[in-house]
Each structure stands twice: as structure tokens, then as C-alpha cells.
Design a protein around this motif. Structure first.
Motif, PDB file in Angstrom:
ATOM      1  N   ALA A 280       0.823  -1.216   0.000  1.00 15.72           N
ATOM      2  CA  ALA A 280       0.000   0.000   0.000  1.00 15.72           C
ATOM      3  C   ALA A 280       0.857   1.266   0.000  1.00 15.72           C
ATOM      4  N   GLU A 281       0.497   2.190  -0.873  1.00 13.13           N
ATOM      5  CA  GLU A 281       1.208   3.468  -0.964  1.00 13.13           C
ATOM      6  C   GLU A 281       0.347   4.650  -0.531  1.00 13.13           C
ATOM      7  N   VAL A 282      -0.978   4.512  -0.654  1.00 11.61           N
ATOM      8  CA  VAL A 282      -1.914   5.581  -0.317  1.00 11.61           C
ATOM      9  C   VAL A 282      -3.170   4.959   0.289  1.00 11.61           C
ATOM     10  N   LEU A 283      -3.729   5.616   1.312  1.00 14.11           N
ATOM     11  CA  LEU A 283      -5.022   5.213   1.843  1.00 14.11           C
ATOM     12  C   LEU A 283      -6.069   6.222   1.388  1.00 14.11           C
TER      13      LEU A 283
ATOM     14  N   MET B  73      -2.788  10.129   2.546  1.00 18.05           N
ATOM     15  CA  MET B  73      -4.181   9.731   2.458  1.00 18.05           C
ATOM     16  C   MET B  73      -4.986  10.798   1.723  1.00 18.05           C
ATOM     17  N   GLY B  74      -6.136  10.389   1.308  1.00 15.68           N
ATOM     18  CA  GLY B  74      -7.095  11.295   0.702  1.00 15.68           C
ATOM     19  C   GLY B  74      -8.463  10.681   0.883  1.00 15.68           C
ATOM     20  N   TYR B  75      -9.423  11.213   0.161  1.00 18.57           N
ATOM     21  CA  TYR B  75     -10.753  10.603   0.217  1.00 18.57           C
ATOM     22  C   TYR B  75     -11.492  10.828  -1.092  1.00 18.57           C
ATOM     23  N   VAL B  76     -12.525  10.042  -1.285  1.00 19.14           N
ATOM     24  CA  VAL B  76     -13.318  10.114  -2.510  1.00 19.14           C
ATOM     25  C   VAL B  76     -14.700  10.632  -2.168  1.00 19.14           C
TER      26      VAL B  76
ATOM     27  N   ILE C  35     -11.894  13.093  -6.261  1.00 15.61           N
ATOM     28  CA  ILE C  35     -10.839  12.548  -5.409  1.00 15.61           C
ATOM     29  C   ILE C  35     -10.092  13.703  -4.768  1.00 15.61           C
ATOM     30  N   GLU C  36     -10.080  13.731  -3.448  1.00 14.13           N
ATOM     31  CA  GLU C  36      -9.384  14.795  -2.726  1.00 14.13           C
ATOM     32  C   GLU C  36      -8.068  14.255  -2.185  1.00 14.13           C
ATOM     33  N   GLY C  37      -6.995  14.999  -2.413  1.00 15.58           N
ATOM     34  CA  GLY C  37      -5.663  14.542  -2.047  1.00 15.58           C
ATOM     35  C   GLY C  37      -4.907  14.144  -3.307  1.00 15.58           C
ATOM     36  N   LYS C  38      -3.600  14.111  -3.205  1.00 14.54           N
ATOM     37  CA  LYS C  38      -2.768  13.798  -4.367  1.00 14.54           C
ATOM     38  C   LYS C  38      -2.775  12.302  -4.649  1.00 14.54           C
ATOM     39  N   LEU C  39      -3.071  11.963  -5.890  1.00 15.56           N
ATOM     40  CA  LEU C  39      -3.068  10.564  -6.310  1.00 15.56           C
ATOM     41  C   LEU C  39      -2.438  10.462  -7.687  1.00 15.56           C
TER      42      LEU C  39
ATOM     43  N   ARG D 226     -10.079   3.522  -9.755  1.00 16.03           N
ATOM     44  CA  ARG D 226      -9.568   2.787 -10.915  1.00 16.03           C
ATOM     45  C   ARG D 226      -9.608   3.646 -12.173  1.00 16.03           C
ATOM     46  N   GLU D 227     -10.686   4.394 -12.335  1.00 12.48           N
ATOM     47  CA  GLU D 227     -10.801   5.269 -13.508  1.00 12.48           C
ATOM     48  C   GLU D 227      -9.738   6.354 -13.498  1.00 12.48           C
ATOM     49  N   ALA D 228      -9.294   6.717 -12.292  1.00 13.04           N
ATOM     50  CA  ALA D 228      -8.245   7.739 -12.162  1.00 13.04           C
ATOM     51  C   ALA D 228      -6.848   7.151 -12.367  1.00 13.04           C
ATOM     52  N   GLY D 229      -6.782   5.834 -12.589  1.00 16.51           N
ATOM     53  CA  GLY D 229      -5.501   5.192 -12.865  1.00 16.51           C
ATOM     54  C   GLY D 229      -4.837   4.540 -11.670  1.00 16.51           C
TER      55      GLY D 229
END
Length: 212
Positions: free
Chosen positions: A65-68, A90-93, A106-110, A137-140
Motif C-alpha cells: 500500500a502506498e496511499v489510503l 491519504m485522501g478521500y473520494v 478525489i481529494e488529495g494527491k493521487l 480505478r478510472e483515475a488510474g
């Protein structure tokens, strides 16, 4: 861990069983259980168990895991605290894209290709968390899976997760909590069959009269 978290959730009434006087969901379904895991946030000892438990599940099941990413809104705080414990971003959707600014969902850097774990508080039919997985997934992103505090284990939810090809691991589940509730005196032992009958088919209200 499953029994510890079950005892924690019952002790603060984050999970509350009332088979003799069912709650009514917005859908009209009669339910013997009420669940509000937000209550864990205002109970520091329980919150510590939950967040340490989520971190442990992620390390065991998703070591890459790299991001939550938290679900909106219930998963956001748990994702933030767990990410802090693990030293991860971390971020959130959001449930939908903003209608202003950059119109982010999507909030936060991804970054594309990053390995993501979704943090959810509760899974019943699985619809909302799968929407989050699809947005990521759509965001890659590469979604490794989901961690959650509690899952009902409903057939509809299990089927949806399977069809979406996404793994979920939970700190505890409906069967464990029902068993602990009976052992700890929150419900009568004969109520467990009613609870499991509800879990197996929520739309069939015949569980209400079972054992009476």
C-alpha cells in the motif's frame, strides 16, 4: 482481534442489537441491528483499538500500500488516523464531483499507478464502496483492496465485491458480534438465530417471529 473489536463496538453501542423491537431502515426493511461506527471516534480507547487494528490489517493483507483513501464521509477520519500511524499519504473520494473549483471527486494527491487501499467503516450491500473503487480505478490507481471496521457478510455485498474483483478484510463481522453479544449478555442466546436469519435475507421479515 475480531472479538476485541466486537466487544469494543458493543460497549459503546456503535453496534446495538434490538431484535424484540426492530429498527426500520430508509428502505422500509426491518432490522434487528443499528450500526454507527462514528461513535468510535468519540471513544478514545476504542478508537485506538480500531485504528491500530486497521493498520495491522493493511500491513498483513496489503503490504504494498502506498496511499489510503477514505470513503465519504464515514471512512475519512479512519483513513486519516490510520495513514498517520503508518506514515502514509491519504485522501478521500467524494460521493460526487464538486460543482465548483477544480470539480474534484478525489481529494488529495493521487498519481496514476499508485497502489491504494480504500478505508470504509461498514459494508452491507457494498454498493457505495464499490463506487469509490471504480472512481479510483478510472483515475488510474491500482486498488489493492478494502479494509473496513465491520461487515455484515450479506450475500448481496459478497456478490458485488466478487463481481467488482475487489478484496475486503474487516476487523470484525456480524456473526462474531452476534456471538459476543450473546455471551456478554447484550442479547438472549436464542436471539442469535434471528440475527443470522436477518443477515442471510434482510428482505424476509420472518426472522422476527423465529424462536417465539
Amino acid at each position: 482481534m475480531q472479538e476485541l473489536i466486537a466487544k469494543d463496538l458493543l460497549s459503546i453501542k456503535a453496534v446495538f442489537f434490538r431484535p424484540e423491537e426492530p429498527f426500520t431502515w430508509a428502505s422500509g426493511i426491518k432490522s434487528p441491528v443499528y450500526c454507527d461506527n462514528r461513535l468510535t471516534l468519540t471513544a478514545p480507547e476504542v478508537r485506538t483499538d480500531v485504528e491500530n487494528g486497521l493498520a495491522q490489517l493493511i500491513k498483513m493483507n496489503y503490504p504494498e500500500a502506498e496511499v489510503l483513501m477514505g470513503t465519504s464521509t464515514a471512512g475519512i477520519a479512519h483513513a486519516a488516523i490510520t495513514a498517520h500511524l503508518m506514515g502514509l499519504p491519504m485522501g478521500y473520494v467524494r460521493s460526487g464531483a464538486k460543482d465548483h473549483g477544480r470539480q474534484n471527486q478525489i481529494e488529495g494527491k493521487l498519481e496514476k499507478g499508485q497502489k491504494v487501499v480504500v478505508v470504509e467503516d461498514l459494508i452491507s450491500t457494498g454498493g457505495s464502496v464499490i463506487e469509490v473503487v471504480n472512481v479510483l480505478r478510472e483515475a488510474g490507481a491500482e486498488v489493492l483492496g478494502i479494509v473496513s471496521i465491520f461487515t455484515y457478510g450479506m450475500a448481496k455485498g459478497l456478490k458485488r465485491l466478487s463481481e467488482a474483483d475487489v478484496k475486503n478484510v474487516s476487523l470484525t463481522n456480524f456473526d462474531v458480534i452476534a456471538d459476543v453479544a450473546a455471551k456478554e449478555g447484550y442479547i438472549k442466546p436464542e436471539d442469535v438465530k434471528k440475527l443470522i436469519a436477518f443477515r442471510d435475507n434482510p428482505s424476509d421479515e420472518s426472522w422476527i417471529s423465529k424462536g417465539e
